[in-house]
Design an enzyme around this catalytic site. Structure first.
Site, PDB file in Angstrom:
ATOM      1  N   HIS A   1       0.829  -1.208   0.000  1.00  0.00           N
ATOM      2  CA  HIS A   1       0.000   0.000   0.000  1.00  0.00           C
ATOM      3  C   HIS A   1       0.872   1.270   0.000  1.00  0.00           C
ATOM      4  O   HIS A   1       0.737   2.134  -0.869  1.00  0.00           O
ATOM      5  CB  HIS A   1      -0.915  -0.009   1.230  1.00  0.00           C
ATOM      6  CG  HIS A   1      -1.799   1.195   1.339  1.00  0.00           C
ATOM      7  ND1 HIS A   1      -3.115   1.187   0.950  1.00  0.00           N
ATOM      8  CD2 HIS A   1      -1.546   2.452   1.776  1.00  0.00           C
ATOM      9  CE1 HIS A   1      -3.637   2.392   1.153  1.00  0.00           C
ATOM     10  NE2 HIS A   1      -2.704   3.177   1.657  1.00  0.00           N
ATOM     11  N   GLU A   2       1.776   1.338   0.956  1.00  0.00           N
ATOM     12  CA  GLU A   2       2.606   2.547   1.065  1.00  0.00           C
ATOM     13  C   GLU A   2       3.538   2.680  -0.135  1.00  0.00           C
ATOM     14  O   GLU A   2       3.880   3.787  -0.551  1.00  0.00           O
ATOM     15  CB  GLU A   2       3.393   2.550   2.377  1.00  0.00           C
ATOM     16  CG  GLU A   2       2.532   2.536   3.652  1.00  0.00           C
ATOM     17  CD  GLU A   2       1.433   3.595   3.692  1.00  0.00           C
ATOM     18  OE1 GLU A   2       1.602   4.663   3.077  1.00  0.00           O
ATOM     19  OE2 GLU A   2       0.385   3.335   4.336  1.00  0.00           O
TER      20      GLU A   2
ATOM     21  N   HIS B   1       1.812   4.687  -2.729  1.00  0.00           N
ATOM     22  CA  HIS B   1       1.949   6.132  -2.480  1.00  0.00           C
ATOM     23  C   HIS B   1       3.345   6.611  -2.888  1.00  0.00           C
ATOM     24  O   HIS B   1       3.503   7.675  -3.495  1.00  0.00           O
ATOM     25  CB  HIS B   1       1.762   6.430  -0.981  1.00  0.00           C
ATOM     26  CG  HIS B   1       0.334   6.387  -0.502  1.00  0.00           C
ATOM     27  ND1 HIS B   1      -0.635   7.207  -1.018  1.00  0.00           N
ATOM     28  CD2 HIS B   1      -0.264   5.650   0.471  1.00  0.00           C
ATOM     29  CE1 HIS B   1      -1.784   6.972  -0.377  1.00  0.00           C
ATOM     30  NE2 HIS B   1      -1.587   6.024   0.525  1.00  0.00           N
TER      31      HIS B   1
ATOM     32  N   GLU C   1      -4.598   8.093  -2.795  1.00  0.00           N
ATOM     33  CA  GLU C   1      -5.053   6.818  -2.243  1.00  0.00           C
ATOM     34  C   GLU C   1      -5.371   5.827  -3.372  1.00  0.00           C
ATOM     35  O   GLU C   1      -5.247   4.618  -3.187  1.00  0.00           O
ATOM     36  CB  GLU C   1      -6.270   7.057  -1.340  1.00  0.00           C
ATOM     37  CG  GLU C   1      -6.658   5.890  -0.469  1.00  0.00           C
ATOM     38  CD  GLU C   1      -5.633   5.533   0.626  1.00  0.00           C
ATOM     39  OE1 GLU C   1      -4.653   6.284   0.833  1.00  0.00           O
ATOM     40  OE2 GLU C   1      -5.815   4.482   1.251  1.00  0.00           O
TER      41      GLU C   1
HETATM   42 CO    CO Z   1      -3.004   5.299   1.958  1.00  0.00          CO
END
Ligand code: CO
Length: 504
Positions: free
Chosen positions: A269-270, A273, A299
């Site tokens: 997830h990170e 980003h 996001e």
């Molecule tokens: Co996030």
């Protein structure tokens, strides 16, 4: 007058650069505070950070900024601007128009209140004591309302808060979209529940050595396209990514001995980003457009990598052998059952642990409560009861304690009203982007199965990342996919994916 205008452009760029530098430094301080700063230094350091924030606030709302923006948004001024500077002017003007009307005393009051609120919230959460938190939260809501009056709004007062995170988004646009998503989700949930072939995920909660987890996760990053010379990974209780500049993008994950999902999907997830920030055109450095387009678009990049890529069968077709080498106990779990296990759907109490299908329902609960608090229909003192009622209404379960209910999220303590919808917007944008990428890269899933992640990373960079916030989120999603945000893509994606996983 032309030379006067040229001078105005130069002066604006210099001011834009100064604010950008201060903000970059501020990001570095936030990273430090959230990773390895010693506890005893925090109070004094917070004050120094407050001074820096105040400087940024003053520069952003200065008379000089106001005069330059006036000049550069005039017909004559606009003609002098290149595309990048025009977008930077747009971004600085958004901030200026909002915060110029905020008295500096109100701003400071909010900064101090929210920096102290965290400790109160943590204690209330740990002791399951909402009453302890109530006065602070009431004060925060009161100040949010004052802030909204300064910001101004046309429709619902909550629009002023939404606009901070997703420029241009309104309650009027979001309400019908969420209503449809909610109805379709409820229908899908019922169908999944009726399946006679429920997946099992108990193997995920056996013991998995943290050192082995670290080894696996560190190796994931470069394979997904993260530039290890332009960032690094740390550890924190709540995973996050933080951009200092395009050559220094940092992320964290967390390791849980009895939950294999936590670190892997936190990392992926990170990493989504971080890839966004590493991919932004370096020419945008030192300007207001050097970061992602909005919280929702940001996001979308993390959800895309975590859920659409990272929770696909193809992803694990590529990585499962390696994972089993780290954890031989997985030899008893087939690839297919592993994939089904990491995609189990179950209404649960905690948002950050929710699956892809029920996640958005958690967001809707918070969205409805925030709107009610801001419009004055709801009161802070009634929140524990209202929270539980909404959880029952949306997810069919009631938290046994406030710690597992209304006290679970950090956002309200830092004044992040209007933030929650970004999480669902991320899911919505991601599914819409998937629809486009599948058309433009017909072998999308084959690339994943082959471990050719650079092909996907380059597509995302080319279509999304490089632009930073050159475009508004609405302009960007139209540019990428040819249409405005449309919830049907997420509904269809979930329907398709989970019909297979639940063998409907
Ligand atoms: Co996030």
């Amino acid at each position: 007058m032309v030379s006067g205008m040229k001078q105005a452009v130069e002066m604006f760029k210099e001011l834009d650069q100064r604010i950008s530098h201060y903000t970059d430094i501020s990001s570095l301080l936030a990273w430090d505070a959230n990773t390895n700063a010693p506890k005893k230094g925090v109070p004094m350091f917070s004050k120094a950070k407050g001074t820096l924030s105040a400087e940024i606030f003053k520069l952003s709302t200065s008379n000089e900024m106001g005069q330059l923006l006036d000049a550069l948004t005039s017909a004559e001024g606009d003609g002098q601007l290149d595309e990048v500077t025009r977008a930077a002017v747009r971004e600085r003007k958004r901030d200026y128009d909002k915060f110029k009307r905020v008295p500096v005393e109100l701003y400071q009051e909010l900064v101090i209140l929210t920096s102290n609120a965290n400790t109160v919230w943590v204690e209330a959460k740990q002791t399951n004591n909402f009453a302890l938190y109530e006065p602070t939260l009431s004060k925060i809501v009161e100040l949010q309302k004052k802030l909204i009056e300064c910001f101004g709004y046309e429709g619902h007062p909550y629009d002023a808060l939404l606009d901070q995170y997703e420029p241009g988004l309104t309650v009027e646009k979001l309400d019908p979209l969420f209503t449809n998503l909610r109805d379709q989700t409820a229908r899908l949930l019922q169908r999944l529940r009726s399946s006679s072939d429920q997946p099992s995920n108990s193997f995920l909660f056996e013991e998995y050595g943290v050192e082995k987890q670290k080894e696996f996760n560190r190796a994931l990053l470069p394979q997904l396209g993260f530039d290890m010379d332009a960032g690094h990974m740390g550890i924190s209780e709540h995973p996050f990514a933080s951009s200092i500049n395009t050559g220094d993008v940092r992320l964290t994950t967390r390791y849980k001995k009895n939950d294999l999902r936590s670190a892997i999907f936190g990392t992926v997830h990170e990493c989504g980003h971080a890839l966004y920030e590493q991919g932004i055109n370096p020419d945008f450095e030192e300007t207001a457009i050097r970061r992602g387009a909005s919280f929702g678009i940001h996001e979308s990049q993390s959800r895309f990598l975590e859920n659409i890529v990272g929770r696909s069968l193809e992803f694990w077709t590529y990585f499962y052998g390696d994972l089993k080498q780290h954890f031989p106990q997985l030899e008893k779990v087939s690839l297919e059952n592993f994939h089904r296990g990491i995609n189990t759907v179950e209404p649960s109490l905690i948002r950050v642990e929710a699956d892809e299908v029920t996640y958005n329902l958690h967001i809707m609960v918070r969205y409805e409560i925030e709107k009610g608090l801001i419009s004055g229909e709801l009161e802070v003192k009634d929140l524990p009861r209202i929270w539980n009622e909404k959880m029952e209404e949306y997810l069919g379960i009631v938290p046994p304690t406030d710690t597992l209910g209304v006290l679970q999220d950090v956002h309200w303590s830092f004044g992040g009203f209007g933030y929650f919808p970004s999480y669902s917007l991320g899911n919505l944008y991601a599914a819409q982007i998937l629809n486009t990428i599948e058309k433009e890269l017909p072998n999308f899933y084959q690339f994943i199965a082959n471990g050719e992640f650079m092909v996907i990373r380059n597509w995302l960079k080319d279509k999304i990342h490089q632009y930073g916030s050159l475009y508004t989120p609405n302009e960007l999603i139209v540019k990428i996919t040819g249409e405005e945000l449309n919830e049907q893509y997420l509904v269809d994606y979930l329907e398709h994916k989970y019909s297979q996983i639940y063998r409907l």
